[in-house]
Motif scaffolding. Structure first.
Motif, mmCIF file in Angstrom:
data_model
loop_
_atom_site.group_PDB
_atom_site.id
_atom_site.type_symbol
_atom_site.label_atom_id
_atom_site.label_comp_id
_atom_site.label_asym_id
_atom_site.label_seq_id
_atom_site.Cartn_x
_atom_site.Cartn_y
_atom_site.Cartn_z
ATOM 1 N N MET A 196 1.067 -1.250 -0.541
ATOM 2 C CA MET A 196 -0.183 -0.254 -0.571
ATOM 3 C C MET A 196 0.355 0.858 -0.101
ATOM 4 O O MET A 196 0.423 2.493 -0.383
ATOM 5 C CB MET A 196 -1.195 0.113 1.315
ATOM 6 N N ALA A 197 1.982 1.262 0.788
ATOM 7 C CA ALA A 197 2.322 2.697 0.502
ATOM 8 C C ALA A 197 3.399 2.333 -0.580
ATOM 9 O O ALA A 197 3.678 3.617 -1.278
ATOM 10 C CB ALA A 197 4.198 2.210 1.924
ATOM 11 N N GLN A 198 3.968 1.281 -1.559
ATOM 12 C CA GLN A 198 4.297 1.212 -3.067
ATOM 13 C C GLN A 198 3.350 2.482 -3.803
ATOM 14 O O GLN A 198 4.059 2.908 -4.814
ATOM 15 C CB GLN A 198 4.831 0.117 -3.301
ATOM 16 N N LEU A 199 2.263 1.874 -3.191
ATOM 17 C CA LEU A 199 0.755 2.139 -4.317
ATOM 18 C C LEU A 199 0.973 3.576 -4.075
ATOM 19 O O LEU A 199 0.825 4.421 -5.218
ATOM 20 C CB LEU A 199 -0.368 1.404 -4.049
ATOM 21 N N TYR A 200 0.968 4.383 -2.784
ATOM 22 C CA TYR A 200 0.540 5.293 -2.288
ATOM 23 C C TYR A 200 1.632 6.618 -3.083
ATOM 24 O O TYR A 200 1.840 7.092 -3.794
ATOM 25 C CB TYR A 200 0.734 5.946 -0.977
ATOM 26 N N PHE A 201 3.452 6.348 -3.120
ATOM 27 C CA PHE A 201 4.097 7.289 -3.470
ATOM 28 C C PHE A 201 4.147 6.945 -4.399
ATOM 29 O O PHE A 201 4.354 8.024 -5.612
ATOM 30 C CB PHE A 201 5.616 6.822 -2.741
ATOM 31 N N LEU A 202 3.792 5.585 -5.006
ATOM 32 C CA LEU A 202 4.634 5.374 -7.217
ATOM 33 C C LEU A 202 2.617 6.231 -7.596
ATOM 34 O O LEU A 202 3.266 7.356 -8.323
ATOM 35 C CB LEU A 202 4.318 4.236 -7.312
ATOM 36 N N THR A 203 2.075 5.886 -6.860
ATOM 37 C CA THR A 203 0.171 7.580 -7.273
ATOM 38 C C THR A 203 0.623 8.610 -7.516
ATOM 39 O O THR A 203 0.269 8.697 -8.199
ATOM 40 C CB THR A 203 -0.754 6.438 -7.174
ATOM 41 N N TRP A 204 1.363 8.510 -6.632
ATOM 42 C CA TRP A 204 1.467 10.321 -5.788
ATOM 43 C C TRP A 204 2.774 10.623 -7.281
ATOM 44 O O TRP A 204 2.367 12.103 -7.463
ATOM 45 C CB TRP A 204 1.806 10.634 -4.546
ATOM 46 N N VAL A 205 3.468 9.985 -7.276
ATOM 47 C CA VAL A 205 4.573 11.001 -8.117
ATOM 48 C C VAL A 205 4.048 10.905 -9.491
ATOM 49 O O VAL A 205 4.382 11.941 -10.384
ATOM 50 C CB VAL A 205 6.092 10.643 -8.025
ATOM 51 N N ALA A 206 3.846 9.423 -9.564
ATOM 52 C CA ALA A 206 3.209 9.956 -11.425
ATOM 53 C C ALA A 206 2.093 10.708 -11.387
ATOM 54 O O ALA A 206 2.123 11.566 -12.463
ATOM 55 C CB ALA A 206 2.645 8.437 -11.902
ATOM 56 N N SER A 207 0.760 11.034 -10.561
ATOM 57 C CA SER A 207 0.216 11.539 -11.347
ATOM 58 C C SER A 207 0.678 13.479 -11.083
ATOM 59 O O SER A 207 0.568 14.279 -11.737
ATOM 60 C CB SER A 207 -1.087 11.712 -10.275
ATOM 61 N N SER A 208 1.914 13.135 -10.122
ATOM 62 C CA SER A 208 2.401 15.060 -9.456
ATOM 63 C C SER A 208 3.315 15.252 -11.182
ATOM 64 O O SER A 208 2.657 16.687 -11.533
ATOM 65 C CB SER A 208 3.317 14.888 -8.339
ATOM 66 N N GLU A 209 3.929 14.153 -11.797
ATOM 67 C CA GLU A 209 4.522 14.744 -12.970
ATOM 68 C C GLU A 209 3.796 14.916 -14.190
ATOM 69 O O GLU A 209 3.641 15.914 -14.829
ATOM 70 C CB GLU A 209 5.863 13.261 -13.038
ATOM 71 N N LEU A 210 2.672 14.354 -13.620
ATOM 72 C CA LEU A 210 1.748 14.714 -15.526
ATOM 73 C C LEU A 210 1.349 15.798 -15.227
ATOM 74 O O LEU A 210 1.493 17.181 -16.101
ATOM 75 C CB LEU A 210 1.022 13.473 -15.537
ATOM 76 N N VAL A 230 0.560 21.582 -6.931
ATOM 77 C CA VAL A 230 0.625 20.461 -7.701
ATOM 78 C C VAL A 230 0.622 19.164 -6.646
ATOM 79 O O VAL A 230 0.223 17.873 -6.568
ATOM 80 C CB VAL A 230 1.743 20.469 -8.517
ATOM 81 N N TRP A 231 2.297 19.357 -5.248
ATOM 82 C CA TRP A 231 2.068 18.739 -4.851
ATOM 83 C C TRP A 231 1.207 18.472 -3.626
ATOM 84 O O TRP A 231 0.219 16.869 -3.584
ATOM 85 C CB TRP A 231 3.154 19.169 -3.797
ATOM 86 N N VAL A 232 0.541 19.346 -3.177
ATOM 87 C CA VAL A 232 -0.875 19.223 -2.180
ATOM 88 C C VAL A 232 -1.980 18.192 -2.989
ATOM 89 O O VAL A 232 -2.736 17.420 -2.548
ATOM 90 C CB VAL A 232 -1.439 20.731 -1.752
ATOM 91 N N LEU A 233 -2.552 18.946 -4.860
ATOM 92 C CA LEU A 233 -3.736 18.034 -5.288
ATOM 93 C C LEU A 233 -3.335 16.268 -5.243
ATOM 94 O O LEU A 233 -4.143 15.796 -4.932
ATOM 95 C CB LEU A 233 -3.753 19.241 -6.467
ATOM 96 N N CYS A 234 -2.291 16.509 -6.176
ATOM 97 C CA CYS A 234 -1.591 14.783 -5.877
ATOM 98 C C CYS A 234 -1.854 14.150 -4.345
ATOM 99 O O CYS A 234 -2.140 13.100 -4.833
ATOM 100 C CB CYS A 234 -0.294 14.586 -6.860
ATOM 101 N N THR A 235 -1.181 14.610 -4.010
ATOM 102 C CA THR A 235 -1.228 14.576 -2.508
ATOM 103 C C THR A 235 -2.841 13.882 -2.203
ATOM 104 O O THR A 235 -2.599 12.889 -1.365
ATOM 105 C CB THR A 235 -0.995 15.762 -1.521
ATOM 106 N N PHE A 236 -3.926 14.809 -1.984
ATOM 107 C CA PHE A 236 -5.369 14.300 -1.496
ATOM 108 C C PHE A 236 -5.822 13.869 -2.673
ATOM 109 O O PHE A 236 -6.588 12.688 -1.552
ATOM 110 C CB PHE A 236 -6.235 15.729 -1.565
ATOM 111 N N ASN A 237 -5.240 13.484 -4.656
ATOM 112 C CA ASN A 237 -5.552 12.716 -4.948
ATOM 113 C C ASN A 237 -5.414 10.943 -4.369
ATOM 114 O O ASN A 237 -5.652 10.046 -4.582
ATOM 115 C CB ASN A 237 -4.927 12.811 -5.766
ATOM 116 N N THR A 238 -4.185 10.860 -4.082
ATOM 117 C CA THR A 238 -3.753 9.998 -3.982
ATOM 118 C C THR A 238 -3.941 8.931 -2.391
ATOM 119 O O THR A 238 -4.136 8.131 -2.537
ATOM 120 C CB THR A 238 -2.027 9.656 -4.398
ATOM 121 N N ALA A 239 -3.971 9.799 -1.544
ATOM 122 C CA ALA A 239 -4.684 9.561 -0.475
ATOM 123 C C ALA A 239 -6.508 9.134 -0.477
ATOM 124 O O ALA A 239 -6.607 8.057 0.166
ATOM 125 C CB ALA A 239 -5.083 10.802 0.839
#
Length: 328
Positions: free
Chosen positions: A116-130, A166-175
């Motif tokens: 779950m931690a790996q899923l969180y960080f990967l989804t977070w940075v992948a969406s943030s990068e887009l 970017v960071w906050v929106l993607c953090t919220f989305n990933t959470a």
């Protein structure tokens, strides 16, 4: 950040009954299939992945140091590049250590919490990068199409607000997505057909309904996958139009050089994402997803610093000042 076209694979409207689930053993760890179907290539894959990981870490750390310690690079473009390099480090570091460990062991397991931690960080940075690539496209649009108003349009406060957004929106989305994943039950089998924890193969393993997860994935991907891409295309449409209107060849080349590196990165990243996740009617393909995973979690973080460094005189000059051995 997994695309809408896989919804028909992961929606399950008839979950197991509570009685059936009570008779099942709850999964406490997952097995990452990785590249176990190609045992003869383990050494080669390990060497390649370790090389990519080393270059990705080194290149992105050098870019961060060059931008941090060179006042001449404290501009909006390099500020966003600093954020991109940070995202690349998090992205590749959330995947590569476990992938490398899996290549040297017969079976690669990961705990439920670790997955779950790996899923969180990967989804977070992948969406943030887009999202960040879209912001960087707007920055190039402002620089080329409105050069006289650029400092006003891209003030330090506005750039900081964009990056924080970017960071906050993607953090919220990933959470939200990770929270929805945590509510699911996994009763077995527990083999993930990938070399890291990714949403589609995880949802396929769930023994409870994934309907809400699928709806939220569609909504998120409509924003990250479609809207971001369209905004980037529109920005570059205006940029190309402005470049073509320039009268001098020198002005033309200078304008193109300021956005060519970013355009290469955008094309590379979206190609990997679209290749993996846009297939209107076909079923989820583990092989295809693994290839795309290599592209956007290993190859992209490796090539990004090389593209920006090799094509950018200011970054190379900053590196020479910071590290004298780069002069040779």
């Amino acid at each position: 950040m997994k695309l809408w076209v896989e919804i028909h694979l992961i929606v399950r409207e008839n979950p197991l009954s509570p009685r059936t689930m009570s008779n099942q053993t709850r999964v406490t760890e997952f097995i990452l299939q990785g590249f176990s179907e190609y045992p003869e290539y383990r050494v080669l894959l390990f060497s390649c992945f370790l090389s990519l990981y080393s270059v990705a870490l080194t290149g992105n750390v050098l870019i961060i140091l060059a931008i941090t310690f060179n006042p001449g690079l404290h501009t909006p473009m390099y500020f966003f590049l600093f954020n991109l390099a940070t995202m690349d480090i998090i992205c590749t570091s959330s995947v590569m250590p476990k992938a490398l460990a899996g290549l040297v062991s017969k079976e690669s397991s990961i705990s439920y919490g670790g997955c779950m931690a790996q899923l969180y960080f990967l989804t977070w940075v992948a969406s943030s990068e887009l999202l960040l690539l879209t912001v960087m496209a707007y920055d190039r649009y402002a620089a080329i199409c409105h050069p006289l108003h650029y400092s006003t349009m891209m003030s330090r406060a506005f750039c900081s607000m964009l990056a924080a957004g970017v960071w906050v929106l993607c953090t919220f989305n990933t959470a939200i997505h990770t929270g929805l994943m945590l509510r699911l039950n996994f009763c077995g089998p527990n083999v993930i057909t990938h070399f890291f924890c990714e949403a589609p193969p995880l949802l396929l393993l769930s023994c409870s309904s994934t309907y809400v997860n699928s709806i939220m994935i569609v909504l998120a991907d409509a924003f990250y996958g479609i809207l971001d891409f369209l905004m980037t295309i529109v920005s570059y449409g205006f940029i190309i139009s402005s470049i073509l209107k320039m009268r001098t060849v020198e002005g033309n080349q200078k304008a193109f050089s300021t956005c060519s590196s970013h355009l290469i990165v955008v094309c590379m990243y979206y190609t990997a994402v679209f290749y993996a996740y846009i297939s209107p009617v076909s079923s989820y393909s583990a092989e295809k997803s693994k290839l795309a995973g290599v592209l956007y979690t290993m190859l992209s973080p490796t090539l990004n610093p090389l593209i920006y460094t090799l094509r950018n005189k200011e970054v190379k000059a900053a590196l020479r000042k910071l590290f004298p051995f780069f002069r040779h």
